[in-house]
Every structure is written in C-alpha cells, then in structure tokens.
Design a protein around this motif. Sequence first.
Motif, PDB file in Angstrom:
ATOM      1  N   LEU A  12      -7.844 -20.581  72.618  1.00  0.00           N
ATOM      2  CA  LEU A  12      -7.651 -21.922  72.056  1.00  0.00           C
ATOM      3  C   LEU A  12      -6.271 -22.069  71.413  1.00  0.00           C
ATOM      4  N   VAL A  13      -5.822 -21.048  70.724  1.00  0.00           N
ATOM      5  CA  VAL A  13      -4.500 -21.095  70.091  1.00  0.00           C
ATOM      6  C   VAL A  13      -3.416 -21.183  71.166  1.00  0.00           C
ATOM      7  N   GLU A  14      -3.498 -20.343  72.182  1.00  0.00           N
ATOM      8  CA  GLU A  14      -2.506 -20.394  73.266  1.00  0.00           C
ATOM      9  C   GLU A  14      -2.571 -21.739  73.988  1.00  0.00           C
ATOM     10  N   PHE A  15      -3.775 -22.238  74.210  1.00  0.00           N
ATOM     11  CA  PHE A  15      -3.983 -23.498  74.925  1.00  0.00           C
ATOM     12  C   PHE A  15      -3.319 -24.664  74.201  1.00  0.00           C
ATOM     13  N   HIS A  16      -3.449 -24.693  72.863  1.00  0.00           N
ATOM     14  CA  HIS A  16      -2.992 -25.843  72.083  1.00  0.00           C
ATOM     15  C   HIS A  16      -1.671 -25.657  71.350  1.00  0.00           C
ATOM     16  N   ALA A  17      -1.264 -24.423  71.106  1.00  0.00           N
ATOM     17  CA  ALA A  17      -0.075 -24.208  70.278  1.00  0.00           C
ATOM     18  C   ALA A  17       1.113 -23.642  71.044  1.00  0.00           C
ATOM     19  N   THR A  18       0.872 -22.853  72.084  1.00  0.00           N
ATOM     20  CA  THR A  18       1.989 -22.336  72.878  1.00  0.00           C
ATOM     21  C   THR A  18       1.988 -22.919  74.283  1.00  0.00           C
ATOM     22  N   GLU A 121     -15.303 -25.581  61.545  1.00  0.00           N
ATOM     23  CA  GLU A 121     -15.092 -24.158  61.265  1.00  0.00           C
ATOM     24  C   GLU A 121     -14.172 -23.524  62.313  1.00  0.00           C
ATOM     25  N   LEU A 122     -14.433 -23.824  63.568  1.00  0.00           N
ATOM     26  CA  LEU A 122     -13.610 -23.298  64.663  1.00  0.00           C
ATOM     27  C   LEU A 122     -12.186 -23.839  64.563  1.00  0.00           C
ATOM     28  N   LEU A 123     -12.065 -25.127  64.323  1.00  0.00           N
ATOM     29  CA  LEU A 123     -10.742 -25.726  64.195  1.00  0.00           C
ATOM     30  C   LEU A 123      -9.971 -25.080  63.043  1.00  0.00           C
ATOM     31  N   GLU A 124     -10.641 -24.847  61.927  1.00  0.00           N
ATOM     32  CA  GLU A 124      -9.993 -24.220  60.777  1.00  0.00           C
ATOM     33  C   GLU A 124      -9.512 -22.809  61.125  1.00  0.00           C
ATOM     34  N   GLN A 125     -10.318 -22.057  61.866  1.00  0.00           N
ATOM     35  CA  GLN A 125      -9.910 -20.714  62.289  1.00  0.00           C
ATOM     36  C   GLN A 125      -8.680 -20.784  63.193  1.00  0.00           C
ATOM     37  N   CYS A 126      -8.659 -21.749  64.092  1.00  0.00           N
ATOM     38  CA  CYS A 126      -7.515 -21.911  64.996  1.00  0.00           C
ATOM     39  C   CYS A 126      -6.261 -22.316  64.230  1.00  0.00           C
ATOM     40  N   LEU A 127      -6.413 -23.240  63.302  1.00  0.00           N
ATOM     41  CA  LEU A 127      -5.265 -23.679  62.501  1.00  0.00           C
ATOM     42  C   LEU A 127      -4.717 -22.537  61.656  1.00  0.00           C
ATOM     43  N   GLN A 128      -5.611 -21.704  61.132  1.00  0.00           N
ATOM     44  CA  GLN A 128      -5.162 -20.549  60.344  1.00  0.00           C
ATOM     45  C   GLN A 128      -4.422 -19.555  61.224  1.00  0.00           C
ATOM     46  N   ALA A 129      -4.931 -19.334  62.430  1.00  0.00           N
ATOM     47  CA  ALA A 129      -4.252 -18.429  63.364  1.00  0.00           C
ATOM     48  C   ALA A 129      -2.862 -18.967  63.703  1.00  0.00           C
ATOM     49  N   CYS A 130      -2.748 -20.272  63.860  1.00  0.00           N
ATOM     50  CA  CYS A 130      -1.438 -20.875  64.118  1.00  0.00           C
ATOM     51  C   CYS A 130      -0.507 -20.664  62.931  1.00  0.00           C
ATOM     52  N   LYS A 131      -1.034 -20.884  61.749  1.00  0.00           N
ATOM     53  CA  LYS A 131      -0.223 -20.700  60.539  1.00  0.00           C
ATOM     54  C   LYS A 131       0.256 -19.256  60.437  1.00  0.00           C
ATOM     55  N   ASP A 132      -0.648 -18.313  60.713  1.00  0.00           N
ATOM     56  CA  ASP A 132      -0.302 -16.891  60.652  1.00  0.00           C
ATOM     57  C   ASP A 132       0.799 -16.522  61.649  1.00  0.00           C
ATOM     58  N   ARG A 133       0.841 -17.210  62.756  1.00  0.00           N
ATOM     59  CA  ARG A 133       1.823 -16.920  63.810  1.00  0.00           C
ATOM     60  C   ARG A 133       3.006 -17.889  63.797  1.00  0.00           C
ATOM     61  N   ASP A 134       3.040 -18.771  62.828  1.00  0.00           N
ATOM     62  CA  ASP A 134       4.094 -19.775  62.717  1.00  0.00           C
ATOM     63  C   ASP A 134       4.149 -20.657  63.965  1.00  0.00           C
ATOM     64  N   LEU A 135       2.967 -21.121  64.390  1.00  0.00           N
ATOM     65  CA  LEU A 135       2.837 -21.999  65.544  1.00  0.00           C
ATOM     66  C   LEU A 135       2.364 -23.371  65.095  1.00  0.00           C
ATOM     67  N   ILE A 136       2.548 -24.344  65.960  1.00  0.00           N
ATOM     68  CA  ILE A 136       2.115 -25.706  65.670  1.00  0.00           C
ATOM     69  C   ILE A 136       0.988 -26.072  66.620  1.00  0.00           C
ATOM     70  N   TRP A 137      -0.191 -26.333  66.046  1.00  0.00           N
ATOM     71  CA  TRP A 137      -1.355 -26.774  66.834  1.00  0.00           C
ATOM     72  C   TRP A 137      -1.021 -28.127  67.449  1.00  0.00           C
TER      73      TRP A 137
END
Length: 177
Positions: A12-18, A121-137
């Motif tokens: 999901l992170v790769e799909f939406h942020a990278t 909950e899932l969205l929050e986990q994805c947003l946190q993963a983006c924040k941790d990797r300095d990515l933009i959802w």
Amino acid sequence: MTTFPAAYLSYLVEFHATRDFFECHELLEEYWKEHPEDPIADTWVGLIQLAVGLYHERRGNKRGALKMMVQAERRLSLSPLEQLGIDKDHLENQLLPRIAALQSETDAEYRDLDLRLTSDELLEQCLQACKDRDLIWGAPSSAFGAATIHRHTLRDRSDVIAARQEAYEAKKRERNG
C-alpha cells in the motif's frame, strides 16, 4: 486491532507513496508464494495483477495493461477486499472505465489509481510508514522518474541469468551423463 501482513502494508505504501508498481508486485508475490494456503490467496494475486497492469499502462503497454487489468478486475470483484480495508465499489468504479479506455483505440493520458481505504487503523499505519520513510501518501506518478517507471528494464538481472545458465548446464550434463 486488525493485523495486516507487513507485505500488504508495504504494498500500500509503494502503491500510494512511491508509485513503484514493480515493487508492489514483488512484495505481494513473495508473500503470496510464502503463504500458498492463505484463504485470500486469490485476492493477493488480484492486487499483484492490478499493480502489474498499472505498471504496463504507465509505460504505454496498452496490451499488457489490458490483460492484467481484466484479470485483476475478475479476481478482485470476487474478493473480500473489505477484509483488507479496501473500498471494493470505489475500486470497481475506477477499474471498469479504465479497462474500457484500454480496449478502445484512443490514447488516453495515464492517471494514477488510488485504493480508497475504509480502515482508519490501516490508513494510520500507512501514513506512519510514509512518515518514517519521508514519503508523501498520494504522491503523483509524475513525481517519479524513469527509474521507477521503467524499473524492470533497468534492474541488474545477472544473478537470474547465471542461475538459468547453471540450470541449463546441469540439465545438459544430466542428459549426456
């Protein structure tokens, strides 16, 4: 608290942020192969096909995109996407016109497809993963260059080629043995 596989969160992170659809495919394919008895294995395959379809479409390979999108739509329309926190109707409403556009002979400009998440909950986990990797959802594909868009043609495949050559040589020795 619902626990989702780490590979799915990464997808999901790769799909939406990278927008690295090749990586999406790699992540879920590995998970799917490691869990052949998973009751939603067909859903994983559908999500893999969706990423591959988008990868082909963005590269201008309409034929490959159409094939993957049709297969993805068929699988995902029968899948329990709600269990994965995905709005199934929203996805269907994006996929069907996209498939129709790919079937037509007109050239349409590529546009990103987003999976609407129904699980806060899932969205929050994805947003946190983006924040941790300095990515933009929700970053657009246009933010990424050729290295992401044409990833499979640019990767180092020397290990795959060497393994194939070794298998060929072993088979040849076996036949001549």
